[in-house]
Design a protein around this motif. Sequence first.
Motif, PDB file in Angstrom:
ATOM      1  N   TYR A   1       0.816  -1.223   0.000  1.00 46.88           N
ATOM      2  CA  TYR A   1       0.000   0.000   0.000  1.00 46.88           C
ATOM      3  C   TYR A   1       0.843   1.263   0.000  1.00 46.88           C
ATOM      4  O   TYR A   1       0.397   2.336  -0.446  1.00 46.88           O
ATOM      5  CB  TYR A   1      -0.932   0.003   1.211  1.00 46.88           C
ATOM      6  N   ARG A   2       2.095   1.151   0.488  1.00 50.87           N
ATOM      7  CA  ARG A   2       2.949   2.337   0.565  1.00 50.87           C
ATOM      8  C   ARG A   2       3.299   2.866  -0.814  1.00 50.87           C
ATOM      9  O   ARG A   2       3.603   4.062  -0.968  1.00 50.87           O
ATOM     10  CB  ARG A   2       4.210   2.015   1.368  1.00 50.87           C
ATOM     11  N   ARG A   3       3.280   2.004  -1.834  1.00 50.17           N
ATOM     12  CA  ARG A   3       3.517   2.480  -3.205  1.00 50.17           C
ATOM     13  C   ARG A   3       2.446   3.490  -3.601  1.00 50.17           C
ATOM     14  O   ARG A   3       2.728   4.517  -4.204  1.00 50.17           O
ATOM     15  CB  ARG A   3       3.507   1.303  -4.186  1.00 50.17           C
ATOM     16  N   PHE A   4       1.212   3.179  -3.256  1.00 52.93           N
ATOM     17  CA  PHE A   4       0.109   4.077  -3.576  1.00 52.93           C
ATOM     18  C   PHE A   4       0.243   5.383  -2.793  1.00 52.93           C
ATOM     19  O   PHE A   4      -0.009   6.467  -3.332  1.00 52.93           O
ATOM     20  CB  PHE A   4      -1.229   3.398  -3.275  1.00 52.93           C
ATOM     21  N   LYS A   5       0.638   5.278  -1.538  1.00 55.74           N
ATOM     22  CA  LYS A   5       0.811   6.484  -0.723  1.00 55.74           C
ATOM     23  C   LYS A   5       1.949   7.351  -1.254  1.00 55.74           C
ATOM     24  O   LYS A   5       1.837   8.577  -1.294  1.00 55.74           O
ATOM     25  CB  LYS A   5       1.069   6.093   0.740  1.00 55.74           C
TER      26      LYS A   5
END
Length: 225
Positions: free
Chosen positions: A18-22
């Motif tokens: 999810y950190r890629r999206f953030k």
Amino acid sequence: MRIVVTVGGSIIIKNHDYRRFKDYADVLKDMSAENEVFVVVGGGKTARDYIGIARELGVSEALCDDVGIDVTRLNARLLIMALGEDAYPVVPHNFREALEFSSSSKIIVMGGTEPAHSTDAVGSILAEFVGAELLINATSVDGLYNKDPNKYEDAEMFEEVKPSEMMKLMSSNNIQAGTYEFFDMTAIQIIKRSSIKTVIVNGNDAQNVKRAMTEKIGTLIVPED
């Protein structure tokens, strides 16, 4: 400035982190402070896996593409969630909707549109359709090479390249659903006819997308003479 950013699925959905999206949401928010930003998100391995199942079921390549498009739109929804109030809450199904939604002054995030169009083709057509001044392509390597740098140690990266030169490189590519390389022919032709300033950067670092606005980075696709 009106900017279109294409983010490969292999970048945004890598390891389902999810950190890629953030990370991308933070960069896109910064960019949208003084620019109008459109984003096209790819499907990555998830899309290829689903396409593979569909293909084994014996359906047409068009239907395989349609499955991949659904995955790209799911990825687009996730990026919209990461962007929160800075993004328009609906994924456009076509370029006209993308342009209409942009009147909201929000970041527009979309996936695929129709069979036989890669993420890069969608991004190029969108850039032409909305009159973008810059197209930024975030991929998994540092730029455009004369051959796959993941397979060949002697692969050389172009600092600048013309669309006609890209056509020669890509002319032998397999264009089955889910097998696209950096650009398909449709994307290159659109960039060529519209002289869209295009930069290919390594999207593993989301900040490279922002750097491409002002710094010399990756590969610049220059207009024909």
